[in-house]
Design a protein around this motif. Structure first.
Motif, PDB file in Angstrom:
ATOM      1  N   ALA A 148     -26.121  45.772  -4.510  1.00 30.07           N
ATOM      2  CA  ALA A 148     -25.312  46.617  -5.402  1.00 30.07           C
ATOM      3  C   ALA A 148     -24.056  45.859  -5.853  1.00 30.07           C
ATOM      4  O   ALA A 148     -23.456  45.111  -5.081  1.00 30.07           O
ATOM      5  CB  ALA A 148     -24.917  47.898  -4.689  1.00 30.07           C
ATOM      6  N   HIS A 149     -23.660  46.072  -7.093  1.00 26.20           N
ATOM      7  CA  HIS A 149     -22.442  45.445  -7.623  1.00 26.20           C
ATOM      8  C   HIS A 149     -21.226  45.906  -6.806  1.00 26.20           C
ATOM      9  O   HIS A 149     -21.214  47.023  -6.288  1.00 26.20           O
ATOM     10  CB  HIS A 149     -22.273  45.857  -9.089  1.00 26.20           C
ATOM     11  N   ARG A 150     -20.225  45.047  -6.713  1.00 29.43           N
ATOM     12  CA  ARG A 150     -19.048  45.417  -5.890  1.00 29.43           C
ATOM     13  C   ARG A 150     -18.403  46.722  -6.380  1.00 29.43           C
ATOM     14  O   ARG A 150     -17.800  47.461  -5.600  1.00 29.43           O
ATOM     15  CB  ARG A 150     -18.008  44.283  -5.857  1.00 29.43           C
ATOM     16  N   PHE A 151     -18.520  47.043  -7.656  1.00 30.72           N
ATOM     17  CA  PHE A 151     -17.953  48.309  -8.151  1.00 30.72           C
ATOM     18  C   PHE A 151     -18.671  49.508  -7.521  1.00 30.72           C
ATOM     19  O   PHE A 151     -18.087  50.574  -7.363  1.00 30.72           O
ATOM     20  CB  PHE A 151     -18.068  48.410  -9.671  1.00 30.72           C
ATOM     21  N   LEU A 152     -19.959  49.322  -7.185  1.00 28.51           N
ATOM     22  CA  LEU A 152     -20.688  50.409  -6.505  1.00 28.51           C
ATOM     23  C   LEU A 152     -20.385  50.400  -5.017  1.00 28.51           C
ATOM     24  O   LEU A 152     -20.153  51.433  -4.399  1.00 28.51           O
ATOM     25  CB  LEU A 152     -22.196  50.243  -6.706  1.00 28.51           C
ATOM     26  N   ARG A 153     -20.351  49.197  -4.442  1.00 26.73           N
ATOM     27  CA  ARG A 153     -20.076  49.088  -3.003  1.00 26.73           C
ATOM     28  C   ARG A 153     -18.714  49.671  -2.647  1.00 26.73           C
ATOM     29  O   ARG A 153     -18.513  50.178  -1.567  1.00 26.73           O
ATOM     30  CB  ARG A 153     -20.102  47.616  -2.555  1.00 26.73           C
ATOM     31  N   HIS A 193      -9.878  47.040 -19.496  1.00 28.98           N
ATOM     32  CA  HIS A 193     -10.905  47.330 -20.504  1.00 28.98           C
ATOM     33  C   HIS A 193     -12.247  46.689 -20.162  1.00 28.98           C
ATOM     34  O   HIS A 193     -13.281  47.100 -20.671  1.00 28.98           O
ATOM     35  CB  HIS A 193     -10.458  46.817 -21.885  1.00 28.98           C
ATOM     36  N   LEU A 194     -12.184  45.633 -19.357  1.00 29.79           N
ATOM     37  CA  LEU A 194     -13.434  44.919 -19.064  1.00 29.79           C
ATOM     38  C   LEU A 194     -14.306  45.637 -18.035  1.00 29.79           C
ATOM     39  O   LEU A 194     -15.509  45.383 -17.949  1.00 29.79           O
ATOM     40  CB  LEU A 194     -13.135  43.510 -18.539  1.00 29.79           C
ATOM     41  N   ILE A 195     -13.698  46.529 -17.243  1.00 33.59           N
ATOM     42  CA  ILE A 195     -14.433  47.130 -16.114  1.00 33.59           C
ATOM     43  C   ILE A 195     -15.790  47.719 -16.537  1.00 33.59           C
ATOM     44  O   ILE A 195     -16.826  47.338 -15.989  1.00 33.59           O
ATOM     45  CB  ILE A 195     -13.555  48.172 -15.362  1.00 33.59           C
ATOM     46  N   PRO A 196     -15.809  48.642 -17.537  1.00 32.25           N
ATOM     47  CA  PRO A 196     -17.128  49.200 -17.890  1.00 32.25           C
ATOM     48  C   PRO A 196     -18.089  48.145 -18.423  1.00 32.25           C
ATOM     49  O   PRO A 196     -19.297  48.245 -18.195  1.00 32.25           O
ATOM     50  CB  PRO A 196     -16.822  50.235 -18.975  1.00 32.25           C
ATOM     51  N   PHE A 197     -17.559  47.127 -19.078  1.00 35.20           N
ATOM     52  CA  PHE A 197     -18.451  46.113 -19.664  1.00 35.20           C
ATOM     53  C   PHE A 197     -19.003  45.167 -18.595  1.00 35.20           C
ATOM     54  O   PHE A 197     -20.169  44.776 -18.649  1.00 35.20           O
ATOM     55  CB  PHE A 197     -17.733  45.345 -20.783  1.00 35.20           C
ATOM     56  N   ILE A 198     -18.168  44.807 -17.622  1.00 37.06           N
ATOM     57  CA  ILE A 198     -18.659  43.963 -16.523  1.00 37.06           C
ATOM     58  C   ILE A 198     -19.797  44.689 -15.808  1.00 37.06           C
ATOM     59  O   ILE A 198     -20.841  44.123 -15.504  1.00 37.06           O
ATOM     60  CB  ILE A 198     -17.508  43.661 -15.520  1.00 37.06           C
ATOM     61  N   PHE A 199     -19.601  45.986 -15.599  1.00 38.02           N
ATOM     62  CA  PHE A 199     -20.606  46.756 -14.877  1.00 38.02           C
ATOM     63  C   PHE A 199     -21.865  46.977 -15.731  1.00 38.02           C
ATOM     64  O   PHE A 199     -22.988  46.889 -15.232  1.00 38.02           O
ATOM     65  CB  PHE A 199     -20.006  48.101 -14.446  1.00 38.02           C
ATOM     66  N   THR A 200     -21.651  47.218 -17.007  1.00 38.64           N
ATOM     67  CA  THR A 200     -22.798  47.429 -17.903  1.00 38.64           C
ATOM     68  C   THR A 200     -23.645  46.169 -17.991  1.00 38.64           C
ATOM     69  O   THR A 200     -24.877  46.226 -18.011  1.00 38.64           O
ATOM     70  CB  THR A 200     -22.297  47.839 -19.310  1.00 38.64           C
ATOM     71  N   LYS A 201     -22.978  45.026 -18.015  1.00 38.15           N
ATOM     72  CA  LYS A 201     -23.713  43.756 -18.052  1.00 38.15           C
ATOM     73  C   LYS A 201     -24.575  43.614 -16.794  1.00 38.15           C
ATOM     74  O   LYS A 201     -25.732  43.193 -16.856  1.00 38.15           O
ATOM     75  CB  LYS A 201     -22.713  42.599 -18.184  1.00 38.15           C
ATOM     76  N   TRP A 202     -24.009  44.007 -15.661  1.00 41.21           N
ATOM     77  CA  TRP A 202     -24.779  43.945 -14.402  1.00 41.21           C
ATOM     78  C   TRP A 202     -25.994  44.875 -14.472  1.00 41.21           C
ATOM     79  O   TRP A 202     -27.100  44.501 -14.098  1.00 41.21           O
ATOM     80  CB  TRP A 202     -23.875  44.312 -13.220  1.00 41.21           C
ATOM     81  N   LEU A 203     -25.775  46.080 -15.002  1.00 42.21           N
ATOM     82  CA  LEU A 203     -26.897  47.026 -15.128  1.00 42.21           C
ATOM     83  C   LEU A 203     -27.970  46.475 -16.063  1.00 42.21           C
ATOM     84  O   LEU A 203     -29.165  46.571 -15.793  1.00 42.21           O
ATOM     85  CB  LEU A 203     -26.410  48.379 -15.673  1.00 42.21           C
ATOM     86  N   GLN A 204     -27.531  45.879 -17.163  1.00 43.16           N
ATOM     87  CA  GLN A 204     -28.494  45.338 -18.119  1.00 43.16           C
ATOM     88  C   GLN A 204     -29.325  44.224 -17.480  1.00 43.16           C
ATOM     89  O   GLN A 204     -30.546  44.200 -17.602  1.00 43.16           O
ATOM     90  CB  GLN A 204     -27.777  44.793 -19.370  1.00 43.16           C
ATOM     91  N   ASP A 205     -28.653  43.323 -16.760  1.00 38.64           N
ATOM     92  CA  ASP A 205     -29.365  42.226 -16.104  1.00 38.64           C
ATOM     93  C   ASP A 205     -30.289  42.749 -15.003  1.00 38.64           C
ATOM     94  O   ASP A 205     -31.398  42.253 -14.821  1.00 38.64           O
ATOM     95  CB  ASP A 205     -28.374  41.226 -15.476  1.00 38.64           C
ATOM     96  N   THR A 206     -29.794  43.740 -14.265  1.00 39.50           N
ATOM     97  CA  THR A 206     -30.536  44.246 -13.112  1.00 39.50           C
ATOM     98  C   THR A 206     -31.787  45.011 -13.528  1.00 39.50           C
ATOM     99  O   THR A 206     -32.845  44.863 -12.929  1.00 39.50           O
ATOM    100  CB  THR A 206     -29.615  45.153 -12.272  1.00 39.50           C
ATOM    101  N   PHE A 207     -31.655  45.845 -14.560  1.00 40.04           N
ATOM    102  CA  PHE A 207     -32.803  46.682 -14.943  1.00 40.04           C
ATOM    103  C   PHE A 207     -33.551  46.158 -16.171  1.00 40.04           C
ATOM    104  O   PHE A 207     -34.589  46.702 -16.535  1.00 40.04           O
ATOM    105  CB  PHE A 207     -32.328  48.126 -15.177  1.00 40.04           C
ATOM    106  N   ASP A 208     -32.996  45.147 -16.815  1.00 39.61           N
ATOM    107  CA  ASP A 208     -33.603  44.559 -18.003  1.00 39.61           C
ATOM    108  C   ASP A 208     -33.932  45.622 -19.068  1.00 39.61           C
ATOM    109  O   ASP A 208     -35.095  45.899 -19.364  1.00 39.61           O
ATOM    110  CB  ASP A 208     -34.878  43.789 -17.619  1.00 39.61           C
TER     111      ASP A 208
END
Ligand code: TRP
Length: 490
Positions: A148-153, A193-208
């Motif tokens: 899980a991304h650190r934002f979730l942990r 401002h980057l927080i949602p985008f850093i996390f969204t990028k992780w979601l995109q990579d993780t779930f493709d």
């Protein structure tokens, strides 16, 4: 205008289609105040329109009843134009709530009197969302096969709606797409401002999965004293910072509302459908709009809602209207999506699921979020290493003691320390973070040393961002912002 009504659970409790409920039991003073104000308006309108006496009497009765409730709950008499005072709110919520009874969270304001920041558990109750608990974090890990991304942990993404449903479907090979956005109100973006985008990028990579990013230049034009040209220009400039987060151009569509609304008949059709199914009364309840707000604001929520429906993007989803949407966003955007979820089934679409983040605190303390309009409260994406160092050293609110002696003896308080909070957002290593927390709390680590850790963590992150942003050309932006099929088969 204050959108205070958005903090209330009114729209959840009374259901948006049933705004006549008159039980005051669970209403906050602010809920009651707003209900009273709008009831006063109703009575005035009925009188000027010379409505039937029975109707006027009924409306007056309700008004009087609300006034009695208001007095009971706040201990104050209702006065037009005078919202309940903070003390009234605290009294009402009892001693447990006194410290955070004045949390205010809506799409335009975030504030609290507590140095620890907004009470997010309470917000979950107030907004009627669900907590992201350890079970959900574990499930995301097992379904995705990724840590899980650190934002979730670390509970930075702390609340959700329907995430279990998204995972259930994903396990059965039903895909979904991501939708997030940004209101481009200036060229200057800060780390928050980057927080949602850093996390969204992780979601995109993780779930493709595909991602759409809405730049609400129209919203900023309506709300701020800016020209259309400037808002559109900021949208394009901000897109560069967003692209620099590393999104894949074959999987991501970024759009400016000012461009896409006119270019996509399907998008506009959804906007109109939504507009037909939401009344002025409802947006008043959710966003606190008043009679003197321009009609553009009143109609805008439909535009932020529309990307939640997959057929707003026929080039990506081949006209399918049933692809599930997942929206990662800061919790202050939830009012828009409560409205969207209320409308969705009525116009034949699935409800979007949500993942909500906490706010990124201002340097001066977690009482409010970082704001681009206050240069001293923010670390900008354009700051030099030296500026970062100076800002952290000079402005980051410290939970340390006044003297080294006292600090060594009593220890610091990481719960209110902004440098420590920033480290929870940006320091990847869990063990290192925990060690810093313990050492700071025991007094072994001094404030200056804690700040040094933060500076050394932030500097390379910002420098790397600046280097990636330099690579983003006008041509790249154009590619991301051109409506086109993405690398997915729907
Ligand atoms: N209204 C948001 C802002 O002012 C921008 C936005 C549009 C957004 N759509 C979104 C944010 C979806 C999160 C998710 O910043």
């Amino acid at each position: 205008m204050s959108g205070l009504a958005a903090v209330s659970n009114k729209s959840e409790q009374l259901k948006m289609t049933d705004c006549q409920g008159d039980g005051a039991g669970d209403m906050t003073p602010m809920d009651l105040y707003e209900k009273l104000t709008s009831q006063g308006e109703t009575v005035r309108t009925l009188k000027t329109e010379k409505a039937a006496k029975a109707d006027i009497d009924a409306a007056v009765q309700l008004l009087l009843k609300l006034k009695v409730d208001y007095k009971q709950v706040t201990g104050q008499d209702y006065k037009t134009g005078c919202p309940p005072s903070e003390s009234a709110i605290s009294q009402d919520n009892g001693p447990a709530a006194a410290a955070d009874g004045d949390d205010m969270v809506d799409p335009w304001n975030v504030s609290t009197s507590s140095a620890k920041g907004v009470d997010y558990d309470k917000l979950i109750v107030r907004f009627g969302s669900s907590k992201i608990d350890q079970e959900l974090v574990d499930r995301i890990e097992s379904v995705s096969g990724q840590k899980a991304h650190r934002f979730l942990r670390r509970g930075i993404f702390f609340s959700h709606r329907d995430m279990h449903q998204v995972l259930d479907a994903y396990e059965k090979n039903k895909s979904f797409y991501l939708y997030t956005g940004r209101g481009p109100s200036s060229e200057a973006m800060h780390v928050g401002h980057l927080i949602p985008f850093i996390f969204t990028k992780w979601l995109q990579d993780t779930f493709d999965i595909p991602l759409v990013i809405q730049l609400t230049d129209d919203e900023k034009y309506l709300w701020k004293d800016l020209s259309l040209e400037d808002c559109h220009r900021y949208a394009v400039e901000n897109a560069k910072d967003i692209i620099a987060c590393g999104f894949n151009v074959n999987k991501t569509f970024i759009f400016s509302d000012l461009d896409y609304m006119g270019a996509s008949p399907d998008f506009y059709r959804n906007v109109v459908k939504i507009q037909k199914h939401v009344t002025f009364n409802q947006v008043k309840g959710i966003f606190g709009f008043g009679d003197s707000d321009c009609i553009g604001k009143i109609a805008f929520p439909a535009i932020q809602a529309a990307p939640s429906f997959s057929n707003s993007f026929p080039q990506i989803f081949k006209g399918r209207k049933d692809v599930q949407c997942l929206i990662p966003c800061a919790i202050d955007q939830d009012p828009y999506f409560r409205m969207t979820r209320d409308v969705a089934p009525r116009i034949g679409y699935p409800k979007p699921a949500l993942l909500h983040s906490t706010f990124f605190p201002a340097l001066q303390g977690a009482q409010t979020k970082m704001s681009a309009s206050d240069a001293n409260s923010s670390i900008f994406l354009t700051d030099t290493p030296k500026q970062i160092k100076n800002k952290v050293n000079k402005h980051a609110f410290s939970g340390g003691k006044d003297t080294v002696e006292e600090h060594r003896k009593y220890g610091g308080n990481p719960d209110v320390d902004v440098s420590f909070m920033y480290l929870t957002f940006f320091l990847e290593d869990d063990e290192q973070l925990e060690k810093i927390r313990q050492d700071y709390a025991s007094g072994a680590l001094l404030t200056g040393e804690l700040k040094k850790s933060l500076i050394e963590t932030l500097q390379p992150i910002i420098t790397a961002h600046q280097e990636r942003r330099k690579q983003v050309t006008e041509e790249t932006v154009k590619q991301f912002m051109t409506p086109r099929p993405l690398d997915f088969n729907f």
